[in-house]
Design an enzyme around this catalytic site. Structure first.
Site, short mmCIF file in Angstrom:
data_model
loop_
_atom_site.label_atom_id
_atom_site.label_comp_id
_atom_site.label_asym_id
_atom_site.label_seq_id
_atom_site.Cartn_x
_atom_site.Cartn_y
_atom_site.Cartn_z
N GLY A 1 58.73 56.18 44.85
CA GLY A 1 58.05 56.52 43.60
C GLY A 1 56.62 56.91 43.90
O GLY A 1 56.29 57.40 44.98
N ARG A 2 55.72 56.67 42.94
CA ARG A 2 54.32 57.05 43.12
C ARG A 2 53.71 56.35 44.33
O ARG A 2 53.05 56.98 45.16
CB ARG A 2 53.52 56.67 41.86
CG ARG A 2 53.89 57.42 40.59
CD ARG A 2 53.04 56.89 39.45
NE ARG A 2 53.30 57.55 38.19
CZ ARG A 2 54.20 57.13 37.30
NH1 ARG A 2 54.95 56.06 37.56
NH2 ARG A 2 54.39 57.77 36.15
N ILE A 3 53.92 55.03 44.41
CA ILE A 3 53.32 54.28 45.51
C ILE A 3 54.00 54.64 46.83
O ILE A 3 53.33 54.82 47.85
CB ILE A 3 53.40 52.77 45.24
CG1 ILE A 3 52.58 52.42 43.99
CG2 ILE A 3 52.89 51.97 46.45
CD1 ILE A 3 52.75 50.99 43.51
N HIS B 1 50.00 38.16 47.20
CA HIS B 1 50.20 39.19 46.17
C HIS B 1 48.86 39.83 45.77
O HIS B 1 48.42 39.78 44.62
CB HIS B 1 50.89 38.60 44.93
CG HIS B 1 51.57 39.66 44.10
ND1 HIS B 1 52.67 39.39 43.31
CD2 HIS B 1 51.33 40.98 43.92
CE1 HIS B 1 53.07 40.48 42.69
NE2 HIS B 1 52.25 41.47 43.05
N ARG C 1 67.78 55.60 44.45
CA ARG C 1 69.08 55.77 43.79
C ARG C 1 69.52 57.23 43.85
O ARG C 1 70.70 57.52 43.92
CB ARG C 1 69.00 55.32 42.32
CG ARG C 1 68.98 53.81 42.14
CD ARG C 1 68.82 53.44 40.70
NE ARG C 1 67.53 53.88 40.16
CZ ARG C 1 67.15 53.71 38.91
NH1 ARG C 1 67.97 53.15 38.03
NH2 ARG C 1 65.97 54.12 38.50
N GLU D 1 56.76 33.09 43.28
CA GLU D 1 55.32 32.97 43.46
C GLU D 1 54.73 31.91 42.54
O GLU D 1 55.15 31.79 41.39
CB GLU D 1 54.66 34.34 43.20
CG GLU D 1 55.09 35.37 44.23
CD GLU D 1 54.54 36.76 43.93
OE1 GLU D 1 53.82 36.93 42.92
OE2 GLU D 1 54.81 37.68 44.71
N ASP E 1 53.71 40.71 50.92
CA ASP E 1 52.68 40.49 49.90
C ASP E 1 53.28 39.90 48.63
O ASP E 1 52.54 39.50 47.73
CB ASP E 1 51.96 41.82 49.58
CG ASP E 1 50.83 41.65 48.58
OD1 ASP E 1 50.00 40.74 48.78
OD2 ASP E 1 50.77 42.40 47.58
N ARG F 1 58.57 43.82 45.14
CA ARG F 1 58.93 42.62 44.39
C ARG F 1 59.63 41.64 45.31
O ARG F 1 60.52 42.02 46.09
CB ARG F 1 59.84 42.97 43.20
CG ARG F 1 59.12 43.51 41.98
CD ARG F 1 58.30 42.40 41.31
NE ARG F 1 57.69 42.84 40.07
CZ ARG F 1 56.44 43.30 39.97
NH1 ARG F 1 55.71 43.42 41.06
NH2 ARG F 1 55.96 43.64 38.80
N ILE G 1 56.00 45.15 49.70
CA ILE G 1 54.84 45.25 48.82
C ILE G 1 55.28 45.39 47.37
O ILE G 1 54.48 45.50 46.46
CB ILE G 1 53.95 46.45 49.24
CG1 ILE G 1 52.52 46.35 48.67
CG2 ILE G 1 54.60 47.76 48.90
CD1 ILE G 1 51.63 45.43 49.43
#
Length: 327
Positions: A158-160, A284, A180, A266, A261, A237, A235
């Site tokens: 995606g963007r990241i 995180h 996907r 958490e 991260d 989930r 990085i």
């Protein structure tokens, strides 16, 4: 909204701890109501009557949505919103927004830093210096791993993911990915399965969103496919990883190292990961700079301001893209 209604500040519910800058802006534009956590049992009759918006870090369940009959919008602080029941919100006619784009570059920077730290053992090397071992024992031992010659696989383009890929291209490293579906116009090598990606690379970076579709997607099979020289970085989930399988893979040499991260529960990190000498662990902090968190806070509140002022969201999530403002 009638003129009479416009004179009464819109009530926004803020569960739990929230960003100070966002709270300051909410207090200027709205009436802020607070509860300890997003728990339907804590919703008062006043809240049931008056709350029209929620600003939160997530954790908004279907029951919480149902507890607020006049709720119109949930402004989620963060790009990930898997802990918000967006499908139920859509059925209830409640808009959900998130904060994409403004954290992309920061998280991508953190990803590269975490990868380098994992491979080159920067934290351990600095500790060697600070503990006086450079003087007492001599040079820090050569790092077993390097970025040189590595093949990068990105789970979640995606963007990241794209921002991370662009950075790693500058390192002279080949990039492949699994989503996907294939991203049109992207030249990176696409793998239709996560296992296929893991088999083709030796460095797997997970930036996939949470949710049922990705629950423990990084499991013993994927880690085995990554191989003994493999490095895993997460990085995205914590829920995407079978942490017990990861701890075992790190202990028995199925993979070489991991940089994390995010974690499944958490702030509780499995002791086996804490004890592993071949892990780099962060609390995180992917987007955790003043600059970026302020931008996220502004976008979160801007969505509320736009919704109640212009009757439109700025960054709606896909599940609620067709939700219309109430008359």
């Amino acid at each position: 909204m009638t003129k009479a209604e416009a004179k009464v500040p819109v009530a926004i519910l803020v569960p739990g701890h929230f960003n100070d800058h966002a709270i300051g802006r909410i207090d200027k534009a709205f009436q802020r109501l607070r509860i300890e956590r997003a728990d339907p049992s804590l919703v008062t009759e006043e809240m049931r009557r008056s709350v029209r918006g929620i600003a939160s870090f997530g954790g908004i369940s279907a029951a919480m949505i149902d507890a607020l009959p006049n709720l119109e919008i949930i402004a989620n602080f963060g790009v990930g919103y898997d802990s918000v029941d967006a499908n139920h919100a859509a059925r209830r006619g409640v808009m959900v927004t998130n904060t994409p784009d403004v954290l992309t570059e920061e998280v991508a920077d953190t990803t590269i830093g975490l990868l380098i730290n994992t491979v080159r053992e920067m934290y351990a090397a600095e500790k060697w210096l600070r503990d006086g071992d450079w003087v007492k024992k001599g040079n820090y031992p050569l790092s077993r791993l390097t970025l040189r010659g590595r093949r990068i696989g990105i789970f979640g383009m995606g963007r990241i993911g794209l921002a991370v890929a662009h950075r790693l291209e500058a390192f002279g490293l080949p990039i492949a990915y699994h989503n996907r579906r294939k991203v049109e116009g992207l030249s990176y090598e696409y793998h239709a399965t996560l296992r296929g990606l893991a088999e083709a690379v030796d460095t797997l970076i997970c930036i996939a969103p949470g949710g049922a579709a990705t629950e423990k997607a990084i499991n013993a099979e994927i880690l085995s496919a990554l191989g003994a020289n493999g490095v895993f970085v997460n990085i995205g989930r914590g829920s995407t990883v079978d942490e017990a399988a990861l701890a075992t893979a790190l202990e028995n040499g199925t993979i070489a190292a991991a940089g994390l991260d995010v974690f499944a529960d958490e702030p509780n990190v499995p002791q086996a990961l804490l004890d592993a000498p071949n892990t780099s662990l962060l609390p995180h902090v992917g987007s955790a700079s003043d600059h970026t968190r302020r931008a996220m806070a502004d976008l979160c509140v801007d969505n509320l301001v736009s919704w109640f002022g212009e009757r439109r969201p700025l960054t709606p999530v896909p599940e609620t893209i067709n939700v219309k403002p109430r008359a």
